[in-house]
Write an enzyme that holds these catalytic residues in place. Structure first.
Site, PDB file in Angstrom:
ATOM      1  N   ARG A 102       0.740  -1.327   0.070  1.00  0.00           N
ATOM      2  CA  ARG A 102      -0.196   0.065   0.185  1.00  0.00           C
ATOM      3  C   ARG A 102       0.912   1.225  -0.060  1.00  0.00           C
ATOM      4  NH1 ARG A 102      -1.281   2.751   4.298  1.00  0.00           N
ATOM      5  NH2 ARG A 102      -1.357   0.820   5.810  1.00  0.00           N
ATOM      6  N   TYR A 154     -15.073  16.279 -18.050  1.00  0.00           N
ATOM      7  CA  TYR A 154     -15.688  14.738 -18.168  1.00  0.00           C
ATOM      8  C   TYR A 154     -16.642  14.797 -17.101  1.00  0.00           C
ATOM      9  CZ  TYR A 154     -15.440   9.696 -16.956  1.00  0.00           C
ATOM     10  OH  TYR A 154     -15.425   8.550 -16.477  1.00  0.00           O
ATOM     11  N   ASP A 229      -6.062  17.606 -16.609  1.00  0.00           N
ATOM     12  CA  ASP A 229      -6.386  16.619 -17.153  1.00  0.00           C
ATOM     13  C   ASP A 229      -5.934  16.396 -18.594  1.00  0.00           C
ATOM     14  OD1 ASP A 229      -7.461  14.020 -18.054  1.00  0.00           O
ATOM     15  OD2 ASP A 229      -8.979  14.198 -16.746  1.00  0.00           O
ATOM     16  N   LYS A 254      -6.429   4.634 -20.481  1.00  0.00           N
ATOM     17  CA  LYS A 254      -6.417   5.202 -21.958  1.00  0.00           C
ATOM     18  C   LYS A 254      -4.975   4.747 -22.609  1.00  0.00           C
ATOM     19  CE  LYS A 254     -10.497   7.036 -20.792  1.00  0.00           C
ATOM     20  NZ  LYS A 254     -10.640   6.876 -19.223  1.00  0.00           N
TER      21      LYS A 254
END
Length: 447
Positions: A102, A154, A229, A254
């Site tokens: 983690r 978005y 972004d 992506k």
């Protein structure tokens, strides 16, 4: 010698000991009868932004050959998957580089360093999804603070700020920041509570372009952070940190991963102070990317340049086809000369990417085209090897209320085409047959 064919800054002409230009190499190839290779070179976007004349490696080379493990005893050609939750320590008071996945993992570190290199920044942090990366950015503001979001963003970002941050006492306002006038509109909208400004450029799906340099100047003059972004452009086509942004986010699902089989997100920064805060949120909330997903993302990075430039080349061809089609009313693609902010876009990016959008003037026609293609998967997302198609109002941007979309001139008939790496003629033929199969309804009903 073909000079820059393999790497723009490494190979040299042995005869003259100078770099050959792409035009010189293409002319040589054509004279030797290699016309197809010459055409491929002319369509490729070479990366010439290197450190010093003739020094360093192009980003295409670094993505493939760099970031192998430094301490692997077996000389693995690829970064191993450290599929472990914990790491044993040398002793009770002597600690190694890692203790708990983690908090950190060697495979994740390799991915983060590779993306930081491609983005041209000092620090990168890999998250389980792009939304987890955006959420970590919002942790930089607190109750009573304000976030200004570009009004063409978005749908997931809208949902995060409106439904999650709102419950934490963080106010969000929406501002039209696109175009040359965007910085002025931002300046007028900012208050002493504005701590974070979040934008996309080009926006998805409307392809509106923001003046990133101008927005950064306004933010910094007012003491706010600018987050960009950059998913639509990838680290290869635009570098917002170099334009003044403080944070860059990618949905690595992506272009980084590139095969629609892995979810990931990254936050890139240059500031050590911001890096410390982003890492704290990643560790405290347990949103770091898992080792196997890091491995898959690293594998995707090796072919990212090939995929991005091929998909972009296809997108240019599809945009030209759509612009000439009689049933298409408008095409949205930022690198087309007809785009209202084309000059602004090319001043800060080196291409238009792989997303092309268009309207038809009819939601029935738009939905018919989406439903009747055979090579385009009807789904959200982009940046994959596969070509995708969708009606954003019903899918990726459905979380934005219809009345809000209408107020932002978001057409209900818009179609988003996310172009892959298939043969462009096949994609064009598929879209063409989908248009041809549409039968307009007769007036007054009927078939």
């Amino acid at each position: 010698s073909v000079g820059r064919f393999a790497s723009p800054k490494v190979n040299r002409s042995m005869a003259s000991s100078r770099l050959l230009s792409v035009e010189e190499v293409c002319a040589t190839l054509e004279s030797l009868g290699f016309g197809e290779a010459s055409s491929a070179m002319r369509s490729f976007k070479w990366d010439d932004d290197q450190n010093g004349e003739g020094e360093g490696l192009a980003v295409e080379t670094r993505l493939v050959q760099s970031h192998a493990p430094m301490k692997d005893p077996y000389g693995a050609a690829n970064m191993p998957i450290y599929q472990t939750a914990t790491f044993a320590q040398p002793s009770a008071d002597d600690f190694g580089d890692y203790d708990y996945t983690r908090s950190g993992n060697p495979t994740r570190t390799a991915l983060e360093r590779a993306i930081a290199d491609a983005e041209g920044c000092s620090k990168c942090f890999a998250f389980s999804t792009g939304m987890a990366a955006l959420a970590a950015v919002t942790r930089l503001v607190g109750a009573g603070d304000e976030i200004l979001l570009s009004d063409d963003s978005y749908g997931g970002t809208y949902r995060l700020l409106a439904k999650v941050c709102g419950k934490m006492g963080i106010k969000t306002r929406y501002v039209a920041m696109d175009g040359r006038g965007g910085p002025k509109k931002l300046e007028e909208a900012m208050s002493n509570k504005t701590k974070l400004v979040m934008v996309e450029s080009p926006t998805n799906p409307m392809q509106r372009v923001c003046d990133l340099r101008g927005l950064a100047e306004v933010c910094h003059a007012k003491g706010a952070l600018l987050e960009v972004d950059n998913t639509l452009m990838s680290p290869l086509l635009q570098k917002p940190l170099q334009l003044g942004a403080d944070l860059v986010v990618h949905s690595a699902t992506k272009f980084v991963c590139g095969h629609s089989d892995t979810m990931a997100g990254v936050v890139c920064v240059d500031s050590e102070a911001l890096a410390s805060q982003i890492y704290f949120s990643q560790n405290a909330e347990g949103t770091g990317l898992a080792p196997l997903d890091c491995f898959l993302a690293l594998r995707g990075l090796k072919t990212m340049a090939l995929r991005v430039f091929r998909a972009q080349s296809n997108a240019v061809a599809l945009a030209a086809f759509l612009a000439s089609h009689p049933l298409v009313t408008e095409v949205f693609y930022a690198s087309r000369p007809e785009h209202p902010d084309h000059d602004l876009h090319v001043s800060q990016a080196t291409g238009g990417g792989c997303v092309v959008c268009f309207t038809t003037g009819s939601t029935a026609l738009s939905k018919h085209v989406v439903s009747h293609t055979t090579l385009f998967h009807i789904t959200v997302s982009f940046g994959s090897v596969h070509s995708l198609i969708s009606c954003p109002c019903d899918m990726s941007h459905a979380s934005i209320p219809a009345e809000v979309r209408a107020s932002r001139d978001f057409p209900e008939d818009i179609v988003r085409v996310c172009v892959g790496i298939e043969a462009p003629n096949d994609l064009i033929h598929d879209l063409d047959q989908a248009f041809d199969s549409f039968k307009a309804p007769k007036e007054g009903g009927g078939d």
